[in-house]
Design a protein around this motif. Structure first.
Motif, PDB file in Angstrom:
ATOM      1  N   ARG A 330      21.811  -5.497  -1.563  1.00 50.80           N
ATOM      2  CA  ARG A 330      20.847  -6.531  -1.212  1.00 50.80           C
ATOM      3  C   ARG A 330      19.981  -6.856  -2.420  1.00 50.80           C
ATOM      4  NH1 ARG A 330      21.522  -3.691   3.395  1.00 50.80           N
ATOM      5  NH2 ARG A 330      21.264  -4.718   5.430  1.00 50.80           N
ATOM      6  N   PRO A 331      19.536  -8.114  -2.538  1.00 53.35           N
ATOM      7  CA  PRO A 331      18.569  -8.438  -3.593  1.00 53.35           C
ATOM      8  C   PRO A 331      17.287  -7.627  -3.363  1.00 53.35           C
ATOM      9  CG  PRO A 331      19.463 -10.435  -2.607  1.00 53.35           C
ATOM     10  CD  PRO A 331      19.919  -9.297  -1.748  1.00 53.35           C
ATOM     11  N   LEU A 332      16.693  -7.152  -4.441  1.00 52.26           N
ATOM     12  CA  LEU A 332      15.501  -6.322  -4.317  1.00 52.26           C
ATOM     13  C   LEU A 332      14.339  -7.084  -3.671  1.00 52.26           C
ATOM     14  CD1 LEU A 332      14.610  -3.484  -4.858  1.00 52.26           C
ATOM     15  CD2 LEU A 332      13.860  -4.174  -7.140  1.00 52.26           C
ATOM     16  N   GLU A 333      14.311  -8.378  -3.861  1.00 58.97           N
ATOM     17  CA  GLU A 333      13.259  -9.186  -3.245  1.00 58.97           C
ATOM     18  C   GLU A 333      13.296  -9.060  -1.720  1.00 58.97           C
ATOM     19  OE1 GLU A 333      11.405 -13.717  -3.465  1.00 58.97           O
ATOM     20  OE2 GLU A 333      13.297 -13.256  -4.474  1.00 58.97           O
ATOM     21  N   VAL A 334      14.507  -9.047  -1.153  1.00 62.03           N
ATOM     22  CA  VAL A 334      14.663  -8.877   0.297  1.00 62.03           C
ATOM     23  C   VAL A 334      14.170  -7.491   0.715  1.00 62.03           C
ATOM     24  CG1 VAL A 334      16.338  -8.691   2.175  1.00 62.03           C
ATOM     25  CG2 VAL A 334      16.584 -10.496   0.458  1.00 62.03           C
ATOM     26  N   THR A 335      14.546  -6.485  -0.059  1.00 61.81           N
ATOM     27  CA  THR A 335      14.181  -5.100   0.252  1.00 61.81           C
ATOM     28  C   THR A 335      12.677  -4.913   0.328  1.00 61.81           C
ATOM     29  OG1 THR A 335      16.168  -4.278  -0.861  1.00 61.81           O
ATOM     30  CG2 THR A 335      14.381  -2.704  -0.529  1.00 61.81           C
ATOM     31  N   VAL A 336      11.978  -5.315  -0.744  1.00 60.96           N
ATOM     32  CA  VAL A 336      10.542  -5.027  -0.790  1.00 60.96           C
ATOM     33  C   VAL A 336       9.756  -5.911   0.179  1.00 60.96           C
ATOM     34  CG1 VAL A 336      10.578  -4.069  -3.114  1.00 60.96           C
ATOM     35  CG2 VAL A 336      10.189  -6.512  -2.822  1.00 60.96           C
ATOM     36  N   ASN A 337      10.212  -7.129   0.409  1.00 61.45           N
ATOM     37  CA  ASN A 337       9.494  -7.987   1.354  1.00 61.45           C
ATOM     38  C   ASN A 337       9.693  -7.531   2.800  1.00 61.45           C
ATOM     39  OD1 ASN A 337       7.978 -10.457   0.147  1.00 61.45           O
ATOM     40  ND2 ASN A 337       9.805 -10.229  -1.127  1.00 61.45           N
ATOM     41  N   ASP A 338      10.892  -7.072   3.132  1.00 61.07           N
ATOM     42  CA  ASP A 338      11.122  -6.497   4.456  1.00 61.07           C
ATOM     43  C   ASP A 338      10.261  -5.254   4.650  1.00 61.07           C
ATOM     44  OD1 ASP A 338      12.957  -8.461   4.969  1.00 61.07           O
ATOM     45  OD2 ASP A 338      14.723  -7.157   4.947  1.00 61.07           O
ATOM     46  N   PHE A 339      10.148  -4.464   3.587  1.00 59.34           N
ATOM     47  CA  PHE A 339       9.353  -3.234   3.628  1.00 59.34           C
ATOM     48  C   PHE A 339       7.872  -3.558   3.844  1.00 59.34           C
ATOM     49  CE2 PHE A 339       9.002   1.138   1.275  1.00 59.34           C
ATOM     50  CZ  PHE A 339       8.746   1.761   2.480  1.00 59.34           C
ATOM     51  N   PHE A 340       7.354  -4.485   3.042  1.00 60.23           N
ATOM     52  CA  PHE A 340       5.940  -4.837   3.145  1.00 60.23           C
ATOM     53  C   PHE A 340       5.624  -5.506   4.480  1.00 60.23           C
ATOM     54  CE2 PHE A 340       5.304  -3.511  -1.105  1.00 60.23           C
ATOM     55  CZ  PHE A 340       3.933  -3.463  -1.333  1.00 60.23           C
ATOM     56  N   GLU A 341       6.566  -6.286   4.991  1.00 53.98           N
ATOM     57  CA  GLU A 341       6.344  -6.912   6.299  1.00 53.98           C
ATOM     58  C   GLU A 341       6.146  -5.836   7.368  1.00 53.98           C
ATOM     59  OE1 GLU A 341       8.385 -10.144   9.362  1.00 53.98           O
ATOM     60  OE2 GLU A 341       9.570  -9.318   7.720  1.00 53.98           O
ATOM     61  N   GLN A 342       7.017  -4.829   7.365  1.00 45.79           N
ATOM     62  CA  GLN A 342       6.887  -3.743   8.334  1.00 45.79           C
ATOM     63  C   GLN A 342       5.574  -2.983   8.125  1.00 45.79           C
ATOM     64  OE1 GLN A 342       9.331  -0.100   8.034  1.00 45.79           O
ATOM     65  NE2 GLN A 342       9.905  -0.421  10.171  1.00 45.79           N
ATOM     66  N   MET A 343       5.231  -2.720   6.875  1.00 47.25           N
ATOM     67  CA  MET A 343       4.012  -1.969   6.575  1.00 47.25           C
ATOM     68  C   MET A 343       2.768  -2.738   6.999  1.00 47.25           C
ATOM     69  SD  MET A 343       5.120  -0.418   2.863  1.00 47.25           S
ATOM     70  CE  MET A 343       3.659   0.598   2.599  1.00 47.25           C
ATOM     71  N   ILE A 344       2.753  -4.029   6.747  1.00 42.74           N
ATOM     72  CA  ILE A 344       1.611  -4.856   7.147  1.00 42.74           C
ATOM     73  C   ILE A 344       1.488  -4.898   8.662  1.00 42.74           C
ATOM     74  CG2 ILE A 344       0.749  -7.253   7.202  1.00 42.74           C
ATOM     75  CD1 ILE A 344       1.968  -7.509   4.320  1.00 42.74           C
ATOM     76  N   ASP A 345       2.612  -5.090   9.341  1.00 40.41           N
ATOM     77  CA  ASP A 345       2.611  -5.110  10.812  1.00 40.41           C
ATOM     78  C   ASP A 345       2.119  -3.779  11.387  1.00 40.41           C
ATOM     79  OD1 ASP A 345       3.589  -7.666  10.733  1.00 40.41           O
ATOM     80  OD2 ASP A 345       5.661  -7.123  11.237  1.00 40.41           O
ATOM     81  N   ASN A 346       2.345  -2.696  10.626  1.00 38.90           N
ATOM     82  CA  ASN A 346       1.964  -1.368  11.107  1.00 38.90           C
ATOM     83  C   ASN A 346       0.555  -0.956  10.628  1.00 38.90           C
ATOM     84  OD1 ASN A 346       2.815   0.917  12.653  1.00 38.90           O
ATOM     85  ND2 ASN A 346       3.059   2.077  10.769  1.00 38.90           N
TER      86      ASN A 346
END
Length: 352
Positions: A330-346
């Motif tokens: 996966r492109p790293l941009e997808v990885t870190v944005n998916d990660f931050f989205e989950q972290m922000i939601d949590n």
């Protein structure tokens, strides 16, 4: 060549872990029965996300009590399994007693798991979660490697109990696994050596070192700037896929560097900035090495680590994982944005 019967159960050690969770999900989605070895199968809070995965999949999950430091504690979990994924290992860069907190669990845990495997009459393959830390210790080590690109042929020779003890623990544990494997002929060993693993967890309550690092990147802890520290990064979902392919690709063998891209902390921050820059406090500049060196002790870093890792390009060869396991990163941009989205939601950055 090892053919694994998918009608037989598959054991996963440390099943509630960050990487292990995605491996379990993949196995369940493929309709397999997972023998999940966990420290406390009665801890509903810990296992509830795995239960939810099983409930919405074609597969089944069974929990077994097991501890890395207890001999024979994996015997029941390994029964009737042809394939074992050994993912359980401590990961922390801030420990008081590295021998007790890192070396012993990693080394004794590997021995205990593989002792149970050796007693089994059914296991044909073990897939070990090692690390690129077992391939190279300090970034400066690359200066002594041909073309300055680390491959599966390289071993970490610079880490020790007092310098990068986590990397040392991974090196010792992987070497021990190969040593045990070579003394028998019932099962083969395939190793996955991931770089820094990022991306969302199957549980929002992640406790991984990756989570803590990304939290620091976005909560203002690094707003004054970040070291010029480059590192390999890979998506947790791709790491799980690599494990699955390593288990079920008959001709898979040896070690596999699993890495998508090499980035600095500032480059990782830049990937997040355009989507979540208004929700987190990200660094905007790189600190001079001498500043990082001076401030290292207050940031929980050793100056020797700064000297040998900051300011050097970090490069590894991931071709084997692509060519032999068929991994499409996966492109790293997808990885870190998916990660931050989950972290922000949590609520990971609510104090930022």
């Amino acid at each position: 060549m090892v053919e694994i019967d998918k009608s037989k159960p598959v054991m996963v050690t440390g099943a509630t872990g960050y990487v292990a969770g995605w491996i379990v999900k993949k196995l369940l989605d493929e309709g397999l029965t997972v023998h999940a070895a966990v420290r406390n199968p009665n801890n509903e809070e810990k296992i509830k996300y795995l239960k939810l995965l099983a409930a919405s999949s074609k597969g089944q999950i069974k929990f077994f009590k097991a501890d890395l430091l207890e001999k024979s504690s994996y015997d029941d979990a390994v029964k009737n399994c042809e394939l074992v994924f050994h993912t359980a290992s401590p990961f922390s860069n801030r420990v008081k007693d590295p021998q007790k907190e890192l070396i012993d669990p990693a080394l004794e845990g590997t021995r205990n798991v593989l002792d149970s495997v050796n007693k089994s009459e059914t296991v044909k393959r073990v897939v070990l979660t090692s690390s690129v830390a077992a391939i190279m210790g300090d970034t400066k080590d690359l200066l002594d490697i041909p073309n300055r690109i680390a491959t599966e042929e390289n071993w970490n020779i610079s880490s020790s109990l007092t310098h990068q003890p986590y990397s040392y623990s991974k090196t010792l544990a992987e070497k021990e696994a190969w040593n045990i494997n070579e003394k028998q002929n019932k099962w083969d060993l395939v190793v996955i050596n991931p770089t820094l693993v990022l991306g969302p967890g199957i549980s929002p309550a992640i406790t991984s070192e990756s989570y803590k690092l990304m939290q620091q990147l976005g909560d203002g802890s690094m707003k004054m700037g970040v070291p010029d520290f480059q590192i390999g990064v890979v998506d947790v979902r791709d790491v799980a896929e690599a494990h699955y392919k390593a288990g079920f690709t008959p001709e898979a063998k040896g070690r596999h560097i699993v890495n998508a891209e090499s980035k600095t902390f500032l480059q990782i921050a830049d990937l997040v900035r355009k989507n979540y820059g208004d929700k987190v406090i990200l660094p905007t500049k790189t600190l001079p090495k001498w500043v990082v060196w001076l401030a290292a002790p207050t940031a929980g870093l050793k100056r020797k680590f700064v000297t040998k890792n900051v300011g050097y390009p970090w490069t590894v060869d991931n071709r084997k994982s692509i060519e032999k396991l068929g991994i499409e990163y996966r492109p790293l941009e997808v990885t870190v944005n998916d990660f931050f989205e989950q972290m922000i939601d949590n609520g990971a950055f609510e104090k930022a």
